[in-house]
Design an enzyme around this catalytic site. Structure first.
Site, PDB file in Angstrom:
ATOM      1  N   LYS A  13       8.117  -5.245  -0.252  1.00  0.00           N
ATOM      2  CA  LYS A  13       8.679  -4.478   0.863  1.00  0.00           C
ATOM      3  C   LYS A  13       7.824  -4.636   2.123  1.00  0.00           C
ATOM      4  O   LYS A  13       8.343  -4.869   3.215  1.00  0.00           O
ATOM      5  CB  LYS A  13       8.768  -2.976   0.514  1.00  0.00           C
ATOM      6  CG  LYS A  13       9.538  -2.674  -0.754  1.00  0.00           C
ATOM      7  CD  LYS A  13       9.645  -1.181  -1.009  1.00  0.00           C
ATOM      8  CE  LYS A  13       8.308  -0.469  -1.205  1.00  0.00           C
ATOM      9  NZ  LYS A  13       7.643  -0.738  -2.499  1.00  0.00           N
ATOM     10  N   ARG A  88       9.838   8.658  -0.975  1.00  0.00           N
ATOM     11  CA  ARG A  88       9.417   8.267  -2.310  1.00  0.00           C
ATOM     12  C   ARG A  88       9.696   9.370  -3.329  1.00  0.00           C
ATOM     13  O   ARG A  88       9.433   9.178  -4.512  1.00  0.00           O
ATOM     14  CB  ARG A  88       7.917   8.024  -2.246  1.00  0.00           C
ATOM     15  CG  ARG A  88       7.418   6.757  -2.903  1.00  0.00           C
ATOM     16  CD  ARG A  88       5.926   6.753  -2.662  1.00  0.00           C
ATOM     17  NE  ARG A  88       5.226   5.661  -3.229  1.00  0.00           N
ATOM     18  CZ  ARG A  88       4.813   4.600  -2.539  1.00  0.00           C
ATOM     19  NH1 ARG A  88       5.113   4.454  -1.278  1.00  0.00           N
ATOM     20  NH2 ARG A  88       4.095   3.681  -3.147  1.00  0.00           N
ATOM     21  N   ARG A 127      -2.959  -9.514  -5.284  1.00  0.00           N
ATOM     22  CA  ARG A 127      -3.047  -9.074  -3.890  1.00  0.00           C
ATOM     23  C   ARG A 127      -4.487  -8.782  -3.489  1.00  0.00           C
ATOM     24  O   ARG A 127      -5.260  -8.200  -4.222  1.00  0.00           O
ATOM     25  CB  ARG A 127      -2.200  -7.811  -3.702  1.00  0.00           C
ATOM     26  CG  ARG A 127      -2.425  -7.155  -2.340  1.00  0.00           C
ATOM     27  CD  ARG A 127      -1.294  -6.288  -1.942  1.00  0.00           C
ATOM     28  NE  ARG A 127      -1.140  -5.120  -2.777  1.00  0.00           N
ATOM     29  CZ  ARG A 127      -0.107  -4.272  -2.664  1.00  0.00           C
ATOM     30  NH1 ARG A 127       0.840  -4.487  -1.780  1.00  0.00           N
ATOM     31  NH2 ARG A 127      -0.023  -3.226  -3.467  1.00  0.00           N
ATOM     32  N   ARG A 160      -7.362  -3.755  -3.594  1.00  0.00           N
ATOM     33  CA  ARG A 160      -7.100  -2.329  -3.451  1.00  0.00           C
ATOM     34  C   ARG A 160      -7.429  -1.640  -4.766  1.00  0.00           C
ATOM     35  O   ARG A 160      -7.044  -2.146  -5.820  1.00  0.00           O
ATOM     36  CB  ARG A 160      -5.604  -2.110  -3.131  1.00  0.00           C
ATOM     37  CG  ARG A 160      -5.310  -1.998  -1.662  1.00  0.00           C
ATOM     38  CD  ARG A 160      -3.843  -2.036  -1.364  1.00  0.00           C
ATOM     39  NE  ARG A 160      -3.030  -1.078  -2.116  1.00  0.00           N
ATOM     40  CZ  ARG A 160      -1.733  -0.899  -1.921  1.00  0.00           C
ATOM     41  NH1 ARG A 160      -1.096  -1.597  -0.998  1.00  0.00           N
ATOM     42  NH2 ARG A 160      -1.055  -0.040  -2.632  1.00  0.00           N
ATOM     43  N   ARG A 171       1.122   3.645 -11.519  1.00  0.00           N
ATOM     44  CA  ARG A 171       1.995   3.638 -10.331  1.00  0.00           C
ATOM     45  C   ARG A 171       3.443   3.366 -10.711  1.00  0.00           C
ATOM     46  O   ARG A 171       4.370   3.936 -10.122  1.00  0.00           O
ATOM     47  CB  ARG A 171       1.514   2.586  -9.337  1.00  0.00           C
ATOM     48  CG  ARG A 171       0.302   3.072  -8.554  1.00  0.00           C
ATOM     49  CD  ARG A 171      -0.447   1.939  -7.939  1.00  0.00           C
ATOM     50  NE  ARG A 171       0.275   1.286  -6.872  1.00  0.00           N
ATOM     51  CZ  ARG A 171      -0.007   0.056  -6.461  1.00  0.00           C
ATOM     52  NH1 ARG A 171      -0.951  -0.648  -7.036  1.00  0.00           N
ATOM     53  NH2 ARG A 171       0.667  -0.462  -5.461  1.00  0.00           N
TER      54      ARG A 171
END
Ligand code: ADP
Ligand code: ZN
Length: 225
Positions: A13, A88, A127, A160, A171
């Site tokens: 996204k 969310r 990532r 992260r 998550r």
């Protein structure tokens, strides 16, 4: 154009929002980016959000809602925005709808990024982000020019904390429990469009631009860019 990007972590996204934001000249409003920025600035909001974020939990609705409301009232959001990572929870969605109704600026589309689990895992574990400016990279898909160094500002890239293997599962669980009800919610409202989050950035972008054209959303949007 007013868009919401909905989908699991790792759906792409944020990356797609960056491209769209540039092409359509409307701001990319990412609650995750805003919260991480608050954290870097060690603002009270950042410090409060830190514990939740690192554990892969959601930051309380009241904090996030206040943050988004303030952001959407800024001048640059008047010609449209791309919301990424918000709403969310059903409560966030209700407040957003209510606020936009009051302002008489309804959402044009909610894009739901349907994404498969292997793709999600691959994207999140690879990532890396810049510790200073927050720019995103990927070890395989989107390498920096120099390994471990941010193209934009030259600072070191880091993982992260919530992208660590042990937090990714948490998550996804939170996403399934708290966020997936929104698919139904927006589906019933009639402004949800399903797109494939498994696609690479460019092919998906092409599809989205076609979709906007078909829906008559591009008139004016490109004219002033
Ligand atoms: P991703 O989509 O990759 O999970 P984000 O960058 O959007 O990550 O968000 C990172 C973290 O920031 C979330 O796990 C959560 O703790 C917090 N956060 C971001 N947006 C929201 C939101 N709308 N409501 C509550 N917490 C949020
Ligand atoms: Zn940087």
């Amino acid at each position: 154009m007013r868009l919401v990007l909905l989908g699991p972590p790792g759906a792409g996204k944020g990356t797609q929002a960056q491209v769209l934001s540039k092409d359509l000249s409307i701001p990319h409003v990412s609650t995750g980016d805003m919260l991480r920025e608050a954290l870097r600035q060690t603002s009270p909001l950042g410090l409060e959000a830190k514990g939740y974020m690192e554990k892969g939990k959601l930051v309380p609705d009241t904090l996030v809602i206040a943050l988004v409301k303030e952001r959407l009232l800024k001048e640059d959001a008047a010609k449209g925005f791309i919301l990424d990572g918000f709403p969310r929870t059903p409560e966030q969605a209700r407040v957003l709808d209510h606020t936009l109704e009051e302002l008489k600026i309804p959402l044009d589309l909610v894009l739901y990024f349907e994404t498969s689990l292997p793709v999600i895992t691959r994207r999140l574990s690879g990532r890396r982000i810049c510790g200073k400016c927050g720019k995103n990279f990927h070890l395989v898909n989107f390498k920096p020019k120099v390994d471990g160094v941010c193209d934009a500002c030259g600072s070191a890239l880091v993982q992260r904390p919530d992208d660590r293997e042990e937090t990714i599962g948490k998550r996804l669980k939170v996403y399934n429990e708290e966020t997936t009800p929104l698919i139904d919610y927006y589906g019933k409202k009639g402004n949800l469009v399903r797109v494939s989050g498994d696609l690479e950035v460019r092919p998906l972008n092409t599809q989205l631009m076609e979709l906007f054209k078909k829906k008559g959303l591009l008139r004016g949007a490109l004219a002033n860019s």
